[in-house]
Design a protein around this motif. Structure first.
Motif, PDB file in Angstrom:
ATOM      1  N   LEU A  96      -7.089  -7.586  -6.340  1.00 24.96           N
ATOM      2  CA  LEU A  96      -6.821  -6.893  -5.087  1.00 24.96           C
ATOM      3  C   LEU A  96      -8.144  -6.670  -4.382  1.00 24.96           C
ATOM      4  CD1 LEU A  96      -4.481  -5.633  -3.496  1.00 24.96           C
ATOM      5  CD2 LEU A  96      -5.015  -3.462  -4.561  1.00 24.96           C
ATOM      6  N   VAL A  97      -8.382  -7.439  -3.339  1.00 25.81           N
ATOM      7  CA  VAL A  97      -9.664  -7.394  -2.647  1.00 25.81           C
ATOM      8  C   VAL A  97      -9.416  -7.315  -1.147  1.00 25.81           C
ATOM      9  CG1 VAL A  97     -10.862  -8.675  -4.439  1.00 25.81           C
ATOM     10  CG2 VAL A  97      -9.809  -9.912  -2.560  1.00 25.81           C
ATOM     11  N   PRO A  98     -10.374  -6.794  -0.400  1.00 20.77           N
ATOM     12  CA  PRO A  98     -10.219  -6.740   1.058  1.00 20.77           C
ATOM     13  C   PRO A  98     -10.037  -8.131   1.649  1.00 20.77           C
ATOM     14  CG  PRO A  98     -12.028  -5.339   0.329  1.00 20.77           C
ATOM     15  CD  PRO A  98     -11.620  -6.137  -0.861  1.00 20.77           C
ATOM     16  N   GLY A  99      -9.208  -8.193   2.678  1.00 16.99           N
ATOM     17  CA  GLY A  99      -8.946  -9.447   3.367  1.00 16.99           C
ATOM     18  C   GLY A  99      -7.634 -10.091   3.005  1.00 16.99           C
ATOM     19  N   ARG A 122      -1.020   0.574  14.679  1.00 21.39           N
ATOM     20  CA  ARG A 122      -1.466   0.450  13.302  1.00 21.39           C
ATOM     21  C   ARG A 122      -1.161   1.710  12.486  1.00 21.39           C
ATOM     22  NH1 ARG A 122      -7.560  -0.558  13.583  1.00 21.39           N
ATOM     23  NH2 ARG A 122      -7.334   0.813  15.385  1.00 21.39           N
ATOM     24  N   VAL A 123      -0.862   1.484  11.219  1.00 19.20           N
ATOM     25  CA  VAL A 123      -0.736   2.566  10.244  1.00 19.20           C
ATOM     26  C   VAL A 123      -1.516   2.162   8.995  1.00 19.20           C
ATOM     27  CG1 VAL A 123       1.501   3.338  11.095  1.00 19.20           C
ATOM     28  CG2 VAL A 123       1.405   1.638   9.277  1.00 19.20           C
ATOM     29  N   ASN A 124      -2.094   3.147   8.325  1.00 21.46           N
ATOM     30  CA  ASN A 124      -2.826   2.916   7.077  1.00 21.46           C
ATOM     31  C   ASN A 124      -1.956   3.340   5.908  1.00 21.46           C
ATOM     32  OD1 ASN A 124      -4.967   2.028   8.588  1.00 21.46           O
ATOM     33  ND2 ASN A 124      -6.160   3.912   8.362  1.00 21.46           N
ATOM     34  N   ILE A 125      -1.772   2.432   4.962  1.00 20.19           N
ATOM     35  CA  ILE A 125      -0.965   2.690   3.769  1.00 20.19           C
ATOM     36  C   ILE A 125      -1.900   2.753   2.566  1.00 20.19           C
ATOM     37  CG2 ILE A 125       0.900   1.842   2.306  1.00 20.19           C
ATOM     38  CD1 ILE A 125       2.028   0.393   4.727  1.00 20.19           C
ATOM     39  N   GLU A 126      -1.983   3.935   1.962  1.00 17.97           N
ATOM     40  CA  GLU A 126      -2.777   4.106   0.754  1.00 17.97           C
ATOM     41  C   GLU A 126      -1.896   3.789  -0.459  1.00 17.97           C
ATOM     42  OE1 GLU A 126      -5.859   4.754   0.283  1.00 17.97           O
ATOM     43  OE2 GLU A 126      -6.590   5.440   2.253  1.00 17.97           O
ATOM     44  N   PHE A 127      -2.434   3.008  -1.402  1.00 20.35           N
ATOM     45  CA  PHE A 127      -1.674   2.618  -2.575  1.00 20.35           C
ATOM     46  C   PHE A 127      -1.547   3.788  -3.540  1.00 20.35           C
ATOM     47  CE2 PHE A 127      -3.805  -1.317  -1.127  1.00 20.35           C
ATOM     48  CZ  PHE A 127      -2.662  -2.037  -0.795  1.00 20.35           C
ATOM     49  N   ASP A 128      -0.336   3.925  -4.127  1.00 26.98           N
ATOM     50  CA  ASP A 128      -0.142   4.955  -5.148  1.00 26.98           C
ATOM     51  C   ASP A 128      -0.982   4.662  -6.385  1.00 26.98           C
ATOM     52  OD1 ASP A 128       1.603   6.328  -3.545  1.00 26.98           O
ATOM     53  OD2 ASP A 128       3.379   5.325  -4.349  1.00 26.98           O
ATOM     54  N   TRP A 140      -7.135  -0.128   1.537  1.00 24.87           N
ATOM     55  CA  TRP A 140      -5.827   0.305   2.009  1.00 24.87           C
ATOM     56  C   TRP A 140      -5.224  -0.844   2.798  1.00 24.87           C
ATOM     57  CZ3 TRP A 140     -10.420   2.113   3.980  1.00 24.87           C
ATOM     58  CH2 TRP A 140     -10.697   1.813   5.301  1.00 24.87           C
ATOM     59  N   PHE A 141      -3.928  -0.749   3.045  1.00 25.44           N
ATOM     60  CA  PHE A 141      -3.242  -1.805   3.792  1.00 25.44           C
ATOM     61  C   PHE A 141      -3.081  -1.345   5.234  1.00 25.44           C
ATOM     62  CE2 PHE A 141       0.444  -4.311   5.187  1.00 25.44           C
ATOM     63  CZ  PHE A 141       0.005  -5.579   4.820  1.00 25.44           C
ATOM     64  N   GLU A 142      -3.686  -2.097   6.132  1.00 23.18           N
ATOM     65  CA  GLU A 142      -3.585  -1.798   7.565  1.00 23.18           C
ATOM     66  C   GLU A 142      -2.424  -2.599   8.137  1.00 23.18           C
ATOM     67  OE1 GLU A 142      -6.480  -3.027  10.901  1.00 23.18           O
ATOM     68  OE2 GLU A 142      -7.183  -1.053  10.219  1.00 23.18           O
ATOM     69  N   CYS A 143      -1.333  -1.907   8.394  1.00 22.89           N
ATOM     70  CA  CYS A 143      -0.078  -2.548   8.795  1.00 22.89           C
ATOM     71  C   CYS A 143       0.138  -2.370  10.295  1.00 22.89           C
ATOM     72  CB  CYS A 143       1.084  -1.944   8.010  1.00 22.89           C
ATOM     73  SG  CYS A 143       2.663  -2.766   8.298  1.00 22.89           S
ATOM     74  N   HIS A 144       0.602  -3.434  10.945  1.00 27.44           N
ATOM     75  CA  HIS A 144       0.886  -3.425  12.377  1.00 27.44           C
ATOM     76  C   HIS A 144       2.402  -3.404  12.571  1.00 27.44           C
ATOM     77  CE1 HIS A 144      -3.269  -4.571  13.792  1.00 27.44           C
ATOM     78  NE2 HIS A 144      -3.348  -4.756  12.483  1.00 27.44           N
ATOM     79  N   ILE A 186      -3.128  -6.498   6.736  1.00 25.79           N
ATOM     80  CA  ILE A 186      -4.230  -7.013   5.936  1.00 25.79           C
ATOM     81  C   ILE A 186      -4.828  -5.857   5.143  1.00 25.79           C
ATOM     82  CG2 ILE A 186      -5.910  -6.636   7.779  1.00 25.79           C
ATOM     83  CD1 ILE A 186      -7.336  -9.156   6.896  1.00 25.79           C
ATOM     84  N   ILE A 187      -5.347  -6.146   3.956  1.00 30.28           N
ATOM     85  CA  ILE A 187      -6.034  -5.124   3.173  1.00 30.28           C
ATOM     86  C   ILE A 187      -7.401  -4.878   3.806  1.00 30.28           C
ATOM     87  CG2 ILE A 187      -7.117  -4.613   0.975  1.00 30.28           C
ATOM     88  CD1 ILE A 187      -4.841  -5.845  -0.428  1.00 30.28           C
TER      89      ILE A 187
END
Length: 545
Positions: free
Chosen positions: A440-443, A418-424, A348-352, A143-144
């Motif tokens: 592009l919004v949180p959630g 969890r890992v945090n992915i920052e967008f280029d 950022w994208f919080e990926c599991h 999720i963002i």
């Protein structure tokens, strides 16, 4: 037998052949010479006879030609069928007969049975174990996310205006709300007057006209000291003269003693004047410092009041999206520091990801994010943070049911980290307008694809047999004709190669083609090498060596 009837010169004859009939006609003609009419009838009958036989010959020739065409057609079909069967045997049956992957090869009369019964070696191709770079994509839901920032209201006063609502995009320094600042402005003006007063008092201290400096005037004490010293000197001179006159009896002793007493008083006044001079010189420095400190304190009080006045305008501390508004127009803020706004800062994208790949993930690895709200528009980025804590979370907003069984006999809950992915970079026009920024919004939910790179042993995929659940078997060459079977543990598959995690040393030669039908004791003959397909480029543009 076919019969023939001929008519000549009025004679009729019926014989078995045409030649006999013609001969009879000639005999009859010699015995009885024909008349002109008889000759005419004879020629007419002869023409009919010739025409009839010509038609009969033509009919017989057509029948023969038809039969010849029928035989030639059947011969052509038979020839084509034989050629097709030969082509099929040569290009299909014979290669399948010699192909180890076909059922014909392993049948009772197959090529493998023939080679095994005759003691001949099986043809195989080999490949060396090699080191290769694997770029394995690892998927995980997510999720963002953003950082919630609380914006408080510090002054205790009435709220006059709220300028934003939930969902508004704000920038750092943007005005969010205003409070009644009339009393705060009065305090600021009072502080400004206090600064002016202290500055004036400081100037009075510097010139020495301040009342508090009545005892701290070095110039006055210096004058008193000099005057006392001069009076003492004059009295000393007078004392010397009186002493001479007292010795000669001109003046009385009481007059001389009075002069000595006056000298003592003058000397005491001189010492006191010197003492006061030293004290005032030291004290005036401290008085000046006190005056300057008073000015500085007043200025700081003014700055404090001005800062308090600035708090009456609530401004955003960062760029973000207003998540919640907790105040309204006309309310009175009773608690200093009460939360007024909640702003979502950053994205950022919080990926599991599955716990089994936690040792393959590190910061700086490339990643792609696919959002459900933006199909066909993958976003690139990099891992900026790895949170090494495993939790039972599927990767979406929440998990309320277990996964399907994985062979353990019961349902299993997902274990992820969890890992945090920052967008280029943001999507096109993301920062040009508020409407574009809403793309592009949180959630927003989606899944991330992390490219895990590593170097490991690898063999062509065709070299591994009985591949199941990450394990299999490979046929390792002992020498040019003998082989042995080894069990291996496998990993990722990429471009026709499979990763070997354990079971091989790295310097072996394995059978890459032809091992499917080998049985214990069979000999092999190396007929070439198959080192797998050529290198390609992965989806991230990097070459897989």
């Amino acid at each position: 037998m076919p019969s023939f009837r001929g008519l000549a010169y009025g004679y009729s004859c019926e014989f078995e052949s045409e030649s006999v009939c013609v001969k009879q006609v000639e005999i009859a003609t010699r015995i009885d010479p024909p008349t002109e009419k008889a000759m005419s009838d004879t020629f007419r009958r002869g023409g009919r006879f010739a025409l009839r036989h010509l038609l009969k010959w033509l009919t017989t020739s057509e029948r023969i030609a038809r039969k010849l065409r029928w035989w030639f057609a059947h011969l052509a079909v038979a020839t084509a069928t034989f050629a097709a069967l030969a082509y099929i045997v040569w290009l299909v049956i014979l290669p399948a007969y010699q192909n180890p992957k076909s059922r014909l090869y392993t049948s009772k009369l197959g090529y493998a049975k023939l080679l095994r019964s005759s003691g001949k070696p099986f043809p195989v191709k080999v490949a060396n174990v090699q080191q290769r770079h694997f770029a394995e994509p690892i998927l995980g839901e997510g999720i963002i996310a953003s950082q919630p920032v609380t914006v408080p209201v510090i002054p205790m006063d009435f709220i006059t205006k709220v300028h934003v609502t939930t969902g508004d995009i704000v920038h750092a320094g943007q005005l969010l709300a205003e409070l009644d600042d009339s009393r705060a402005k009065i305090k600021v003006e009072s502080a400004r007057l206090a600064v002016s007063t202290t500055e004036a008092e400081s100037r009075r201290v510097e010139i020495g006209s301040a009342y508090v400096l009545a005892q701290e005037r070095p110039e006055k004490d210096q004058i008193n000291l000099e005057a006392a010293q001069k009076r003492a000197e004059k009295i000393k001179e007078q004392q010397q003269m009186y002493e001479t006159m007292f010795t000669k009896g001109i003046i009385s002793k009481s007059k001389f003693l009075e002069l000595e007493k006056e000298l003592i008083e003058e000397e005491k006044d001189a010492r006191l004047a010197k003492f006061y001079l030293g004290m005032s010189e030291k004290g005036v420095k401290q008085s000046l410092r006190i005056a300057k400190n008073a000015v500085e304190d007043a200025r700081r009080a003014l700055a404090h009041r001005q800062a308090e006045l600035a708090h009456y305008q609530v401004r955003s501390p960062c760029d973000g999206v207003v998540e919640r508004v907790l105040i309204a127009d006309g309310e009175y803020n009773q608690d200093a520091g009460k939360p007024a706004f909640l702003i979502a800062r950053g994205m950022w994208f919080e990926c599991h990801l599955d716990q089994r790949v936690i040792n393959r993930i590190e910061t700086g690895q490339s990643a792609k994010v696919y959002l459900e709200a933006m199909p066909g528009q993958p976003l690139t980025g990099k891992i900026t943070k790895v949170i090494p804590l495993v939790s039972f979370n599927l990767g979406g907003p929440e998990t309320n049911r277990p996964l399907r069984p994985r062979g353990s006999g019961g349902p299993e809950w997902p274990a992820t980290f969890r890992v945090n992915i920052e967008f280029d970079e943001l999507p096109p026009n993301q920062q040009e307008s508020d409407n574009a920024a809403r793309r592009l919004v949180p959630g927003m939910t989606g899944f991330g694809e992390v490219l895990a790179r590593r170097e490991s042993m690898a063999v062509p995929l065709s070299s591994v047999s009985s591949l199941s659940a990450g394990s299999g078997f490979v046929y390792v060459m002992i020498d040019d004709a003998n082989w042995t079977v080894k069990g291996v543990r496998t990993g990722a598959v990429k471009d026709g190669f499979i990763e070997i995690l354990s079971g091989l040393q790295g310097n072996e030669t394995v059978i890459s083609q032809g091992h499917e039908v080998l049985e214990e004791g069979d000999l092999v003959k190396i007929q070439g090498r198959y080192d797998g397909p050529r290198a390609t480029s992965d989806s991230y543009g990097d070459e897989v060596l």
